[in-house]
Design a protein around this motif. Structure first.
Motif, PDB file in Angstrom:
ATOM      1  N   ASP A   1       0.822  -1.211   0.000  1.00 24.28           N
ATOM      2  CA  ASP A   1       0.000   0.000   0.000  1.00 24.28           C
ATOM      3  C   ASP A   1       0.859   1.265   0.000  1.00 24.28           C
ATOM      4  OD1 ASP A   1       0.983  -0.392   2.537  1.00 24.28           O
ATOM      5  OD2 ASP A   1      -0.830   0.219   3.578  1.00 24.28           O
ATOM      6  N   GLU A   2       2.145   1.110  -0.303  1.00 32.57           N
ATOM      7  CA  GLU A   2       3.095   2.221  -0.426  1.00 32.57           C
ATOM      8  C   GLU A   2       3.295   2.976   0.882  1.00 32.57           C
ATOM      9  OE1 GLU A   2       2.291   4.698  -3.813  1.00 32.57           O
ATOM     10  OE2 GLU A   2       2.055   3.004  -5.166  1.00 32.57           O
ATOM     11  N   ASP A   3       3.229   2.273   1.994  1.00 35.51           N
ATOM     12  CA  ASP A   3       3.389   2.898   3.295  1.00 35.51           C
ATOM     13  C   ASP A   3       4.664   2.381   3.953  1.00 35.51           C
ATOM     14  OD1 ASP A   3       2.881   4.430   5.511  1.00 35.51           O
ATOM     15  OD2 ASP A   3       1.324   3.111   6.329  1.00 35.51           O
ATOM     16  N   HIS A   4       5.280   3.231   4.768  1.00 35.07           N
ATOM     17  CA  HIS A   4       6.404   2.819   5.604  1.00 35.07           C
ATOM     18  C   HIS A   4       5.857   2.555   6.992  1.00 35.07           C
ATOM     19  CE1 HIS A   4      10.421   3.981   7.761  1.00 35.07           C
ATOM     20  NE2 HIS A   4      10.126   2.696   7.883  1.00 35.07           N
ATOM     21  N   GLU A   5       5.381   1.346   7.199  1.00 35.20           N
ATOM     22  CA  GLU A   5       4.820   0.957   8.495  1.00 35.20           C
ATOM     23  C   GLU A   5       5.718  -0.034   9.208  1.00 35.20           C
ATOM     24  OE1 GLU A   5       0.570  -0.641  10.349  1.00 35.20           O
ATOM     25  OE2 GLU A   5       1.068  -1.058   8.256  1.00 35.20           O
ATOM     26  N   VAL A   6       6.426  -0.867   8.440  1.00 34.01           N
ATOM     27  CA  VAL A   6       7.248  -1.917   9.039  1.00 34.01           C
ATOM     28  C   VAL A   6       8.707  -1.744   8.622  1.00 34.01           C
ATOM     29  CG1 VAL A   6       5.390  -3.572   9.313  1.00 34.01           C
ATOM     30  CG2 VAL A   6       6.638  -3.492   7.162  1.00 34.01           C
ATOM     31  N   ASN A   7       9.580  -2.445   9.347  1.00 31.58           N
ATOM     32  CA  ASN A   7      11.016  -2.248   9.189  1.00 31.58           C
ATOM     33  C   ASN A   7      11.777  -3.541   9.425  1.00 31.58           C
ATOM     34  OD1 ASN A   7      11.180   1.013   9.484  1.00 31.58           O
ATOM     35  ND2 ASN A   7       9.709   0.189  10.948  1.00 31.58           N
ATOM     36  N   GLU A   8      13.029  -3.539   8.959  1.00 32.02           N
ATOM     37  CA  GLU A   8      14.023  -4.514   9.380  1.00 32.02           C
ATOM     38  C   GLU A   8      14.916  -3.832  10.418  1.00 32.02           C
ATOM     39  OE1 GLU A   8      15.403  -7.183   5.764  1.00 32.02           O
ATOM     40  OE2 GLU A   8      15.404  -5.061   5.197  1.00 32.02           O
ATOM     41  N   ILE A   9      15.257  -4.563  11.456  1.00 32.18           N
ATOM     42  CA  ILE A   9      16.142  -4.047  12.498  1.00 32.18           C
ATOM     43  C   ILE A   9      17.379  -4.944  12.550  1.00 32.18           C
ATOM     44  CG2 ILE A   9      16.372  -3.361  14.910  1.00 32.18           C
ATOM     45  CD1 ILE A   9      14.102  -1.903  13.616  1.00 32.18           C
ATOM     46  N   PHE A  10      18.574  -4.336  12.412  1.00 32.87           N
ATOM     47  CA  PHE A  10      19.832  -5.074  12.441  1.00 32.87           C
ATOM     48  C   PHE A  10      20.588  -4.743  13.724  1.00 32.87           C
ATOM     49  CE2 PHE A  10      18.613  -4.569   8.040  1.00 32.87           C
ATOM     50  CZ  PHE A  10      18.861  -5.808   7.478  1.00 32.87           C
ATOM     51  N   PHE A  11      21.148  -5.775  14.349  1.00 32.69           N
ATOM     52  CA  PHE A  11      21.941  -5.632  15.568  1.00 32.69           C
ATOM     53  C   PHE A  11      23.369  -6.078  15.282  1.00 32.69           C
ATOM     54  CE2 PHE A  11      17.552  -6.412  16.734  1.00 32.69           C
ATOM     55  CZ  PHE A  11      17.297  -5.460  17.708  1.00 32.69           C
ATOM     56  N   ASP A  12      24.303  -5.164  15.430  1.00 31.50           N
ATOM     57  CA  ASP A  12      25.712  -5.442  15.152  1.00 31.50           C
ATOM     58  C   ASP A  12      26.530  -5.130  16.402  1.00 31.50           C
ATOM     59  OD1 ASP A  12      28.176  -5.901  14.020  1.00 31.50           O
ATOM     60  OD2 ASP A  12      28.185  -4.078  12.797  1.00 31.50           O
ATOM     61  N   ASN A  13      26.795  -6.186  17.194  1.00 32.22           N
ATOM     62  CA  ASN A  13      27.542  -6.036  18.456  1.00 32.22           C
ATOM     63  C   ASN A  13      26.913  -4.969  19.362  1.00 32.22           C
ATOM     64  OD1 ASN A  13      29.536  -8.012  17.896  1.00 32.22           O
ATOM     65  ND2 ASN A  13      30.671  -6.554  16.630  1.00 32.22           N
ATOM     66  N   VAL A  14      25.625  -5.076  19.542  1.00 28.00           N
ATOM     67  CA  VAL A  14      24.883  -4.134  20.383  1.00 28.00           C
ATOM     68  C   VAL A  14      25.016  -4.541  21.847  1.00 28.00           C
ATOM     69  CG1 VAL A  14      22.600  -3.208  20.916  1.00 28.00           C
ATOM     70  CG2 VAL A  14      23.270  -3.587  18.536  1.00 28.00           C
TER      71      VAL A  14
ATOM     72  N   LEU B   1      -9.361   3.540   0.027  1.00 27.53           N
ATOM     73  CA  LEU B   1      -9.925   2.229   0.344  1.00 27.53           C
ATOM     74  C   LEU B   1      -9.113   1.073  -0.204  1.00 27.53           C
ATOM     75  CD1 LEU B   1     -13.730   3.000   0.057  1.00 27.53           C
ATOM     76  CD2 LEU B   1     -12.276   2.958   2.088  1.00 27.53           C
ATOM     77  N   THR B   2      -8.506   1.240  -1.376  1.00 28.72           N
ATOM     78  CA  THR B   2      -7.660   0.169  -1.895  1.00 28.72           C
ATOM     79  C   THR B   2      -6.428  -0.002  -1.029  1.00 28.72           C
ATOM     80  OG1 THR B   2      -8.454   0.453  -4.155  1.00 28.72           O
ATOM     81  CG2 THR B   2      -6.334  -0.641  -3.877  1.00 28.72           C
ATOM     82  N   ALA B   3      -5.857   1.123  -0.567  1.00 34.91           N
ATOM     83  CA  ALA B   3      -4.716   1.029   0.345  1.00 34.91           C
ATOM     84  C   ALA B   3      -5.106   0.286   1.619  1.00 34.91           C
ATOM     85  CB  ALA B   3      -4.189   2.420   0.674  1.00 34.91           C
ATOM     86  N   ALA B   4      -6.293   0.578   2.153  1.00 35.05           N
ATOM     87  CA  ALA B   4      -6.763  -0.121   3.352  1.00 35.05           C
ATOM     88  C   ALA B   4      -6.958  -1.607   3.073  1.00 35.05           C
ATOM     89  CB  ALA B   4      -8.065   0.506   3.841  1.00 35.05           C
TER      90      ALA B   4
END
Length: 402
Positions: free
Chosen positions: A210-223, A371-374
């Motif tokens: 739906d062309e939205d930025h709602e979710v993400n990838e999270i990377f942990f590098d020696n955190v 409505l199509t996005a929803a």
């Protein structure tokens, strides 16, 4: 549908309705009712209004800063808030990590984090799913190694989480990590609280259909995570994860929201025509709406039976999985019928409109444009909170012993 409430419950409903009418910001309400996207400030403003009233955490005990409402009061609140177009309070803090900390957290964790959840000083996100570890969450590979350094004891976290909802806004993430590889895969998992500003954390957006930025990838590098941020006991995280998921699914049926959307569907079906008559007068479309309405009425009755039997002490049973399955299926079918009702007017995407413009640049149809996005967004409803296929397995195991 008319249900029997006692006088005290009716008075409570009137109090809730008056409060919402007087305090819900009109711009936020307009966005919700028009299916537009909310931003970080929208969520925080409403959260803080509820916090000032003492209503931001309906299920929390009063002594922890919650409202201390019983299950029927919480149902009334959810119904009135969604009817009016109030956004949901974000679940990650209030409904997920909050109850886990109350049940398993240290006194220090409770005293530090619970007030910050209530005030929205900390915005939380959830670090559960990984590539290859979604429905089979116990196979997760993000690792945390315990080390002793001059300034204290830490876990050093390496790995990746995915489908992290609104992680781009988060101050904190509660995370499942593997601390032991011996034994069954459900063993050796621990539950950590991680500051999102810690060096080594990278947030990368996933743009959905739906062309939205709602979710993400999270990377942990020696955190580096202080050992004091471990919830409960090391290697007992799977127990806490299951407890959290049972709370996540409690209101996933979203009966109040579906009732509001059903009313909106009927409005659309009267406004849009087929062969010169309102679509709702078309026998085939009217039949689809009637069947869906009957299923929603049955869902509401079942939901009320569940919440009225909730004593606040026992763990949620298989009925929660049933509500999750049927509730999300109803939500998806509502979005399908809305798209059918508006036809081609719902097809063009216009990101500026979805972000708050008042008129769609292509169609001019304010009601149809989002409505199509929803519809596309709600394909996820049968996946998050434990996919519906997994919920069916849970019911088979708990009820039939299979």
């Amino acid at each position: 549908m008319n249900l029997d409430y006692n006088a005290e419950e009716l008075d409570f409903r009137a109090e809730v309705r008056t409060f919402i009418e007087e305090n819900l910001p009109s711009d936020i309400q307009a966005k919700v009712l028009a299916h537009k996207r909310l931003n970080r400030d929208d969520y925080k403003r409403w959260h803080q209004i509820l916090h000032a009233k003492g209503w931001v955490a309906p299920a929390w005990p009063v002594e922890t800063g919650g409202a201390g409402w019983n299950p029927v009061q919480r149902h009334i609140w959810e119904e009135e808030a969604t009817r009016a177009g109030a956004p949901n309070v974000l679940s990650f803090g209030v409904n997920m990590i909050g109850p886990v900390l109350m049940a398993f957290g240290s006194d220090e964790q409770k005293s530090h984090y619970l007030p910050r959840i209530l005030s929205c000083e900390d915005w939380w996100c959830q670090g559960y799913s990984e590539p290859g570890s979604g429905s089979d969450l116990a196979s997760l590979k993000t690792a945390a190694k315990r080390v002793q350094e001059d300034d204290g004891e830490y876990y050093v976290v390496n790995g990746q989480k995915t489908w992290t909802t609104l992680g781009q806004h988060a101050d904190m993430i509660f995370c499942l990590v593997r601390t032991d590889n011996s034994g069954r895969k459900q063993q050796g998992i621990s539950f950590l609280l991680i500051d999102m500003n810690t060096p080594g954390i990278t947030v990368r957006p996933i743009i959905t259909l739906d062309e939205d930025h709602e979710v993400n990838e999270i990377f942990f590098d020696n955190v580096k995570v202080p050992v004091k941020n471990l919830v409960g006991q090391e290697n007992m995280g799977w127990t806490y994860a299951k407890y959290l998921l049972s709370h996540e699914r409690n209101n996933v049926a979203e009966v109040g929201r579906s009732k509001r959307e059903l009313r909106y569907l009927k409005q659309l079906a009267m406004a849009y025509t087929s062969d010169g008559k309102p679509l709702l007068e078309d026998p085939l479309f009217a039949r689809k709406v009637a069947i869906l309405e009957a299923e929603l009425m049955a869902l509401e009755i079942t939901n009320l039976r569940v919440v009225s039997a909730d004593d606040g002490k026992s763990e949620p049973g298989p009925e929660v999985s049933m509500l999750k399955i049927v509730g999300t299926e109803v939500q998806q079918r509502l979005t399908e019928l809305m798209v059918q009702a508006v036809g081609p007017y719902g097809l063009p995407f216009d990101a500026e409109f979805l972000e708050g413009e008042t008129e769609h640049a292509v169609t001019g149809k304010d009601d149809a444009a989002p409505l199509t996005a929803a519809y596309l967004n709600f394909r996820k409803a049968s996946i998050y909170g434990g996919s519906n296929e997994i919920q069916k397995n849970i019911m088979n195991k708990m009820i039939l012993g299979l």
